[in-house]
Design an enzyme around this catalytic site. Structure first.
Site, PDB file in Angstrom:
ATOM      1  N   ARG A 182      -9.248 -17.506  -4.331  1.00  0.00           N
ATOM      2  CA  ARG A 182      -8.717 -16.481  -3.417  1.00  0.00           C
ATOM      3  C   ARG A 182      -7.274 -16.818  -3.080  1.00  0.00           C
ATOM      4  O   ARG A 182      -6.396 -15.963  -3.042  1.00  0.00           O
ATOM      5  CB  ARG A 182      -9.565 -16.365  -2.145  1.00  0.00           C
TER       6      ARG A 182
ATOM      7  N   LYS B  57      -2.076   2.337 -12.646  1.00  0.00           N
ATOM      8  CA  LYS B  57      -1.438   3.450 -13.332  1.00  0.00           C
ATOM      9  C   LYS B  57      -0.581   2.953 -14.504  1.00  0.00           C
ATOM     10  O   LYS B  57      -1.123   2.404 -15.431  1.00  0.00           O
ATOM     11  CB  LYS B  57      -0.651   4.278 -12.309  1.00  0.00           C
TER      12      LYS B  57
HETATM   13  C1  PLP Z   1      -3.212   5.562  -7.266  1.00  0.00           C
HETATM   14  C2  PLP Z   1      -2.108   5.447  -6.300  1.00  0.00           C
HETATM   15  C3  PLP Z   1      -2.209   4.597  -5.186  1.00  0.00           C
HETATM   16  C4  PLP Z   1      -3.476   3.825  -4.852  1.00  0.00           C
HETATM   17  O1  PLP Z   1      -3.775   2.893  -5.805  1.00  0.00           O
HETATM   18  P1  PLP Z   1      -5.278   2.382  -6.143  1.00  0.00           P
HETATM   19  O2  PLP Z   1      -5.033   1.397  -7.223  1.00  0.00           O
HETATM   20  O3  PLP Z   1      -6.056   3.581  -6.555  1.00  0.00           O
HETATM   21  O4  PLP Z   1      -5.801   1.780  -4.874  1.00  0.00           O
HETATM   22  C5  PLP Z   1      -1.116   4.501  -4.349  1.00  0.00           C
HETATM   23  N1  PLP Z   1       0.005   5.203  -4.569  1.00  0.00           N
HETATM   24  C6  PLP Z   1       0.132   6.044  -5.613  1.00  0.00           C
HETATM   25  C7  PLP Z   1       1.396   6.796  -5.791  1.00  0.00           C
HETATM   26  C8  PLP Z   1      -0.919   6.185  -6.508  1.00  0.00           C
HETATM   27  O5  PLP Z   1      -0.792   7.035  -7.535  1.00  0.00           O
END
Ligand code: PLP
Length: 390
Positions: free
Chosen positions: A55, A204
Site C-alpha cells: 500500500r 482513458k
Molecule cells: C473517466 C474520467 C474520470 C474518472 O476516472 P475513473 O478512472 O473512471 O475513476 C475523471 N475525469 C474525466 C475527464 C474522465 O473522463
C-alpha cells in the site's frame, strides 16, 4: 535510465518507453516485472530496500509513477486505483469552510464527488457556466483554495485558457488543478501553463486499451506531500497488475495519440458536411470557438468529437444503435472507437433542465475516435447516418 538524465534531453515517445523502466536490478528483466507481493522481507527491523508494504509502495507502481511524472513535466506523480480516487486525494487537501471553483462543464463523477462527498463535509463548490478566466475570478473569495478545470471539456469540448485560469487562481492565493484526461500528456501539459496539479483518469488515453481502471496526480513535491500521505493513509492504490497494464499501455501513447488526432480531424471535417448533423464540436475545426487557443496550448486536437443531430433524441437513439464498429459504451480513449449518449449515459446524474441549459440535450452524441483505419470508421458512420433518413 535515471529520471534526471532523461527529463531534458529525450523526447516524449522515448521517455514513455524508458523512464522508470530500467532493467530489473535483481534479474535483468528488460520489462518492469509485476511485483505481486503485499510485503517485502527485511534484513533487520527497519532495514529494507526501499519497500515495506505494497500500500505504501510497490516497485511496479513506482515505475509507473516515475514515468508519468516525466511525461507531464512534473516533479512527482502518484498512482491511484481510479481517476476518481486520484481526484478524491487532491480534494482531501481541502478543509471545512474552504471553497473550490470549478467549471460547470465537468465530468459527471467529479460533479457528484464535489456535491455528494465534499459538500456534506463542509467544502463549498461553486461553478461557472462561462469558461473565461474572468468568470472564475468573479467566483473567487478569500476562502477559495482551489480552482478545478478540465480542458477540453466533456462532452462539449470547450477549450479553457489554462494560463489565464492559473493566473486567477494564484492571484486569489489558490492552486489550479487540471483534469487532463481528455487531452493526455502527449497533447497537453498543463504544468507548462502554470497549473499546480494535474489529475488523470489513466483508464482513458494513458492506459489506452480499455482494459484497466486507474488514476494519477502529478505536481511538485511540496504540493504532493499531503496527497502522498493521503494515498497511504486512505489506501486507494492500484495493484501491481493494474500498474503494469497501465505502464504497458503508456509506452505507445505518442503513436496512439497521433493516430487519434489524425482520425478525429478527418472524421470531424467530414461530419460537418452531413445534412443529418446540426453541429460538430471538435476543437480542430476552424469555426470552433477555442480553435486558436487549442492551437497554442495543445499538440493536436485529440480524439473526441461530439455531434448534435438535426433529428434530436430520436435520431440520436437510432444512430447509437446503428453503428457496427463504434461500440455503444461509456468511457473513451481506447484503441477502439466508441459512441455514447451523454444525456442518458455519462451525464444522466445531472438534472435534465441543467443539462439542457448547458447544451447536453438528447440530440447530442459523443464519439471517442479510435485508431482503426479511418475509412472503415467513416463508412460505419456513413451507413448509420444514411439509416436516419429511412
Ligand atoms: C473517466 C474520467 C474520470 C474518472 O476516472 P475513473 O478512472 O473512471 O475513476 C475523471 N475525469 C474525466 C475527464 C474522465 O473522463
Amino acid at each position: 535510465m535515471s529520471q534526471e538524465s532523461t527529463k531534458t534531453t529525450l523526447g516524449f515517445a522515448t521517455r514513455a518507453i524508458h523512464v522508470g523502466q530500467e532493467a530489473d536490478p535483481t534479474t535483468g528483466a528488460t520489462v518492469v516485472p509485476i511485483y505481486a507481493t503485499s510485503t517485502f522481507t527485511q534484513e533487520a527491523p527497519g532495514s529494507h530496500k526501499g519497500y515495506e508494504y505494497s500500500r505504501s509502495g510497490n516497485p511496479t507502481r513506482a515505475a509507473l509513477e516515475t514515468c508519468l511524472a516525466s511525461l507531464e513535466g512534473a516533479e512527482q506523480a502518484l498512482a491511484f486505483a481510479s481517476g476518481l480516487a486520484a481526484s478524491t486525494a487532491v480534494l482531501s487537501t481541502l478543509r471545512p469552510g474552504d471553497e473550490i471553483v470549478a467549471s460547470a462543464d465537468l465530468y459527471g463523477g467529479t460533479y457528484r464527488l464535489l456535491e455528494r462527498v465534499c459538500r456534506p463535509m463542509g467544502i463549498i463548490p461553486r461553478y461557472t457556466e462561462d469558461s473565461a478566466p474572468d468568470a472564475f475570478k468573479s467566483l473567487t473569495t478569500s476562502k477559495t483554495r482551489m480552482i478545478w478545470i478540465e480542458t477540453p471539456t466533456n462532452p462539449l469540448l470547450q477549450i479553457l485558457d489554462i494560463e489565464g485560469v492559473a493566473r486567477v487562481a494564484h492571484e486569489a492565493g489558490a492552486i489550479l488543478a487540471v483534469d487532463n484526461t481528455f487531452a493526455s500528456p502527449y497533447i497537453q501539459q498543463p504544468i507548462r501553463f502554470g497549473a499546480d496539479l494535474v489529475v488523470h483518469s489513466t483508464t482513458k488515453y494513458i492506459g489506452g486499451h480499455s482494459d484497466v481502471v486507474g488514476g494519477a496526480v502529478m505536481g511538485p513535491k511540496n504540493l504532493l506531500e499531503p496527497i502522498k500521505f493521503y494515498q497511504n493513509a486512505a489506501g486507494g492504490v492500484p495493484g501491481p497488475f493494474d500498474a503494469w497494464l497501465t505502464l504497458r499501455g503508456l509506452k505507445t501513447l505518442a503513436v496512439r495519440m497521433e493516430r487519434h488526432n489524425a482520425n478525429a480531424i478527418e472524421l470531424a471535417s467530414w461530419l460537418e458536411s452531413r445534412r443529418e448533423i446540426e453541429r460538430v464540436y471538435y476543437p480542430g475545426l476552424f469555426k470552433h470557438l477555442g480553435h486558436s487557443l487549442a492551437g497554442r496550448q495543445m499538440n493536436g486536437y485529440g480524439g473526441m468529437i461530439s455531434i448534435r443531430l438535426q433529428g434530436g433524441g430520436p435520431a440520436a437513439r437510432k444512430l447509437l444503435t446503428s453503428t457496427r464498429l463504434f461500440s455503444l459504451a461509456e468511457s473513451l480513449g481506447g484503441v477502439e472507437s466508441l459512441i455514447s449518449h451523454p444525456a442518458t449515459m455519462t451525464h444522466a446524474s445531472i438534472p435534465a433542465e441543467v443539462r439542457a441549459a448547458r447544451g447536453v440535450d438528447d440530440g447530442l452524441v459523443r464519439l471517442s475516435v479510435g485508431i482503426e483505419d479511418v475509412r472503415d470508421l467513416r463508412s460505419d458512420l456513413e451507413q448509420a447516418l444514411d439509416r436516419l433518413g429511412e
